[in-house]
Write a protein that holds these residues in place. Structure first.
Motif, PDB file in Angstrom:
ATOM      1  N   SER A 124       8.531  -0.079  -0.692  1.00 57.21           N
ATOM      2  CA  SER A 124       7.326  -0.262   0.135  1.00 57.21           C
ATOM      3  C   SER A 124       7.731  -0.279   1.594  1.00 57.21           C
ATOM      4  O   SER A 124       8.802  -0.773   1.940  1.00 57.21           O
ATOM      5  CB  SER A 124       6.653  -1.612  -0.166  1.00 57.21           C
ATOM      6  OG  SER A 124       6.489  -1.812  -1.524  1.00 57.21           O
ATOM      7  N   VAL A 125       6.850   0.273   2.432  1.00 56.65           N
ATOM      8  CA  VAL A 125       7.190   0.374   3.852  1.00 56.65           C
ATOM      9  C   VAL A 125       6.056  -0.160   4.711  1.00 56.65           C
ATOM     10  O   VAL A 125       4.896   0.087   4.422  1.00 56.65           O
ATOM     11  CB  VAL A 125       7.445   1.859   4.208  1.00 56.65           C
ATOM     12  CG1 VAL A 125       7.495   2.058   5.712  1.00 56.65           C
ATOM     13  CG2 VAL A 125       8.740   2.346   3.579  1.00 56.65           C
TER      14      VAL A 125
ATOM     15  N   VAL B 298      10.606   6.864   8.267  1.00 58.66           N
ATOM     16  CA  VAL B 298      11.278   5.620   8.684  1.00 58.66           C
ATOM     17  C   VAL B 298      12.779   5.849   8.802  1.00 58.66           C
ATOM     18  O   VAL B 298      13.321   6.813   8.237  1.00 58.66           O
ATOM     19  CB  VAL B 298      11.023   4.458   7.695  1.00 58.66           C
ATOM     20  CG1 VAL B 298       9.578   4.044   7.699  1.00 58.66           C
ATOM     21  CG2 VAL B 298      11.521   4.797   6.306  1.00 58.66           C
ATOM     22  N   VAL B 299      13.445   4.942   9.530  1.00 60.35           N
ATOM     23  CA  VAL B 299      14.903   4.993   9.636  1.00 60.35           C
ATOM     24  C   VAL B 299      15.438   3.638   9.182  1.00 60.35           C
ATOM     25  O   VAL B 299      15.120   2.607   9.782  1.00 60.35           O
ATOM     26  CB  VAL B 299      15.378   5.297  11.076  1.00 60.35           C
ATOM     27  CG1 VAL B 299      16.900   5.420  11.108  1.00 60.35           C
ATOM     28  CG2 VAL B 299      14.732   6.572  11.594  1.00 60.35           C
ATOM     29  N   ILE B 300      16.214   3.640   8.099  1.00 57.71           N
ATOM     30  CA  ILE B 300      16.711   2.407   7.496  1.00 57.71           C
ATOM     31  C   ILE B 300      18.177   2.220   7.894  1.00 57.71           C
ATOM     32  O   ILE B 300      18.982   3.130   7.722  1.00 57.71           O
ATOM     33  CB  ILE B 300      16.608   2.464   5.954  1.00 57.71           C
ATOM     34  CG1 ILE B 300      15.169   2.824   5.543  1.00 57.71           C
ATOM     35  CG2 ILE B 300      17.023   1.125   5.337  1.00 57.71           C
ATOM     36  CD1 ILE B 300      14.997   3.048   4.049  1.00 57.71           C
TER      37      ILE B 300
ATOM     38  N   GLN C  37       9.466  -2.939   8.458  1.00 60.18           N
ATOM     39  CA  GLN C  37      10.272  -3.430   7.338  1.00 60.18           C
ATOM     40  C   GLN C  37      10.179  -2.457   6.162  1.00 60.18           C
ATOM     41  O   GLN C  37       9.183  -1.761   5.989  1.00 60.18           O
ATOM     42  CB  GLN C  37       9.735  -4.788   6.841  1.00 60.18           C
ATOM     43  CG  GLN C  37       9.632  -5.893   7.874  1.00 60.18           C
ATOM     44  CD  GLN C  37      10.887  -6.677   7.998  1.00 60.18           C
ATOM     45  OE1 GLN C  37      11.774  -6.617   7.150  1.00 60.18           O
ATOM     46  NE2 GLN C  37      11.011  -7.452   9.066  1.00 60.18           N
ATOM     47  N   VAL C  38      11.247  -2.440   5.360  1.00 63.64           N
ATOM     48  CA  VAL C  38      11.186  -1.716   4.086  1.00 63.64           C
ATOM     49  C   VAL C  38      11.565  -2.709   2.993  1.00 63.64           C
ATOM     50  O   VAL C  38      12.459  -3.541   3.181  1.00 63.64           O
ATOM     51  CB  VAL C  38      12.118  -0.484   4.065  1.00 63.64           C
ATOM     52  CG1 VAL C  38      13.569  -0.863   4.326  1.00 63.64           C
ATOM     53  CG2 VAL C  38      12.010   0.259   2.730  1.00 63.64           C
TER      54      VAL C  38
ATOM     55  N   GLU D  95       0.830  -1.202   0.000  1.00 66.01           N
ATOM     56  CA  GLU D  95       0.000   0.000   0.000  1.00 66.01           C
ATOM     57  C   GLU D  95       0.865   1.253   0.000  1.00 66.01           C
ATOM     58  O   GLU D  95       0.771   2.107  -0.852  1.00 66.01           O
ATOM     59  CB  GLU D  95      -0.900   0.008   1.253  1.00 66.01           C
ATOM     60  CG  GLU D  95      -2.044  -0.961   1.148  1.00 66.01           C
ATOM     61  CD  GLU D  95      -2.758  -1.104   2.487  1.00 66.01           C
ATOM     62  OE1 GLU D  95      -3.592  -2.020   2.600  1.00 66.01           O
ATOM     63  OE2 GLU D  95      -2.465  -0.308   3.402  1.00 66.01           O
ATOM     64  N   ASP D  96       1.704   1.343   1.035  1.00 64.56           N
ATOM     65  CA  ASP D  96       2.571   2.518   1.140  1.00 64.56           C
ATOM     66  C   ASP D  96       3.787   2.274   0.267  1.00 64.56           C
ATOM     67  O   ASP D  96       4.859   1.938   0.760  1.00 64.56           O
ATOM     68  CB  ASP D  96       3.016   2.731   2.599  1.00 64.56           C
ATOM     69  CG  ASP D  96       1.884   3.271   3.449  1.00 64.56           C
ATOM     70  OD1 ASP D  96       1.780   2.845   4.613  1.00 64.56           O
ATOM     71  OD2 ASP D  96       1.104   4.092   2.926  1.00 64.56           O
ATOM     72  N   SER D  97       3.637   2.452  -1.024  1.00 68.29           N
ATOM     73  CA  SER D  97       4.785   2.212  -1.890  1.00 68.29           C
ATOM     74  C   SER D  97       4.871   3.277  -2.958  1.00 68.29           C
ATOM     75  O   SER D  97       3.875   3.927  -3.290  1.00 68.29           O
ATOM     76  CB  SER D  97       4.707   0.837  -2.535  1.00 68.29           C
ATOM     77  OG  SER D  97       3.797   0.850  -3.597  1.00 68.29           O
TER      78      SER D  97
END
Lengths: 377, 377
Positions: free
Chosen positions: A224-225, A200-202, A229-230, A132-134
């Protein structure tokens, strides 16, 4: 499980997936690489729990056949030896099969390898993300975003959140920011369409490994997040990383709004001069160098190492506006920042000798490097 | 002392001389590099007591001027930083000077380095050799002689004499021999004129470093020997090494006079097959592989590693004469030997499974490799 495959494609996928496999993992089966074969092709998987990579070799592409003689199935083999084996096989065609006792055979030409495999049922399932969030980015743009920021993450676990790159959407711009509290690197790019993305922090390590795998043959990459997870996905690659938990510090407060001294200078000249000035100072941690403004557009860069000697160099800036200045800073941080800026000219904005200073390309407001100076007495 | 020099020539000489300088030396001044300037040019010297290297940059050569503005003198500078400094100087011309307090200044473009130097009087004098026992060799021939033997020296100090290469003249042939008592490498070449040369043993490390420095632009190299030193000299290079004391073992006894099985085979095919067979056996020290003769001209090479798996491969020899054989040996020793033989075809001569076997190029009696097999039960 059985299939015949072109060695070159197998080698490429093996090398990508190996980047997620660590021999030091606490989960024994993760020292293995999972092989799954279906009528669509071959999928290799590796994971160290933080990063997981799946690489797919399709049955055929652009009229070229990569995989044939398929009997679907899956097995896990020891990753330690696999890359060397594949690399040293004598011919361009490789046949791989495994029986129901997980005895694996790898054949090419007159060479035959027999390896003890493990049951793929024991291999952890990777999370399937809702997409969805991509959003999509050109691959080369993502590679630059990473390259220009990831070097600035903290290498210390004292504040774990700083070991990652902060990724967020703000004002229809995508921001990448990294800092170790001594220096900061930031890049923003406009997004084409309205994108919803949680902040986010990757982990820096994940992005560094991703950048080694991504090549320019893929045009775009889908990102995608989820909550923790990413996923980075291209046509044949699936790269999953955990995210870092916690709140990333508010870094915009660090950036001085006004500057007192602005220097425009050739990027390479400044870089090489700082490099030379730091040569004798390698022993001490900070390898500090000093910058002193002189008459006209002259800048003196010097470095000093007691008992060894010192270095001094005059560089001519393109322009200097504002107050005179003497300032000290880490040569390493300055060089990291200048190397990440692929423009001929930079603008360095100082606010006295005690406050952070900024380095930007002259013609690009999207890239920002910030360094905290060092006090000297 | 003062001079101006072309950076490229200075860099090349610095890199050569650095090979003799060790930061771990027990004589502090030997962490330094000596610079001597005369009207003839510049001489750089480095030494670790075992190896000493002098490199000369002449004032001019072939019409090109390398050194000018000379004020003769000498000084010792810290070697640790010098290569990086020279490599990163901004321009192709470098000016170096030192005053009577050994303050050294290195200038190029707008960059200036100041280093604390030491008195060259404190630097040990290198022995001047009488060049009575000396002869000349083409440089590329010497490089090959070294390359084809030095890898076989012992890496253990248990029998120090075996860490060197045995060099002697016998029957108007120059012999180079090296062994670690598990394998032996030997090369002999005819000498043009009657040469008197005492039998000497040269440390393998010295010859390895010498080979890194020698390039093909020098046609010949002069070799001189005294009681405990050997000197290799070209036009601009002087390379001195201590010799090893003691008696080198009589190795010709090791070489079987008759063989029972002779295999002629493509060098590269055998090499790659042994390489593959050893892939799974990397853990154990000897990475042992096995060779088994089959019908016709077939040879099976296999390697086994408990818990990991095994490898098996059939190779077709060009010919096999004599008794059938099953033999085991170190894959590393076999690969070292095959890699040193730059011929398409090799002749492998076996004398049963327990005695040493020989590897030679099919068309060259000068090169000999010998390996002791491994017992397996």
């Amino acid at each position: 499980m059985k299939f015949t495959i072109q060695r070159e494609q197998l080698m490429e996928s093996v090398q990508h997936v190996m980047k997620a496999i660590s021999s030091r993992t606490t989960i024994p089966i993760l020292t293995g690489m999972k092989l799954e074969v279906s009528e669509q092709g071959v999928k290799l998987t590796g994971s160290d729990s933080d990063i997981s990579i799946e690489s797919i070799i399709p049955v055929e592409e652009n009229g070229i056949v990569y995989v044939e003689n398929i009997e679907p199935g899956s097995v896990v083999l020891q990753a330690k030896y696999f890359p060397d084996i594949v690399r040293k096989l004598p011919q361009s065609t490789v046949e791989i099969e495994s029986d129901d006792r997980r005895n694996i055979t790898i054949r090419s030409g007159k060479a035959e390898f027999h390896l003890n495999g493990q049951d793929s049922e024991e291999y952890p399932q990777l999370p399937q993300l809702h997409t969805e969030d991509s959003f999509e980015l050109p691959t080369d743009l993502l590679k630059n975003l990473i390259r220009q920021t990831v070097f600035a993450v903290s290498s210390s676990e004292t504040r774990p959140i700083l070991t990652g790159v902060h990724v967020r959407v703000e004002n229809e711009e995508l921001h990448f920011t990294a800092t170790d509290s001594h220096r900061l690197a930031s890049r923003k790019i406009p997004l084409e369409s309205k994108t919803e993305l949680p902040s986010v922090v990757i982990p820096g390590k994940s992005l560094t490994e991703l950048n080694k795998i991504l090549d320019d043959s893929e045009d775009t990459i889908e990102i995608s997040v989820t909550e923790n997870q990413v996923l980075f996905r291209t046509k044949h690659l699936y790269f999953l990383s955990r995210l870092l938990e916690g709140n990333y510090p508010e870094t915009s407060r660090l950036i001085p709004e006004q500057s007192k001294t602005v220097v425009k200078i050739d990027t390479k000249e400044l870089l090489q001069s700082v490099d030379r000035a730091s040569l004798l100072a390698k022993e001490n941690r900070n390898n500090v160098v000093r910058l002193i403004m002189k008459e006209g557009n002259q800048i003196e860069i010097n470095g000093n190492s007691p008992e060894v000697g010192n270095v001094v160099e005059e560089v001519v800036a393109d322009s200097i506006e504002g107050e005179e200045l003497k300032i000290s800073f880490s040569a390493k941080y300055m060089m990291d920042a200048l190397k990440s800026i692929h423009y001929d000219q930079v603008k360095v904005e100082f606010t006295g000798a005690m406050r952070p200073f900024l380095i930007r390309p002259v013609d690009d407001e999207q890239i920002l490097q910030l360094i905290l100076p060092v006090r000297t007495y």
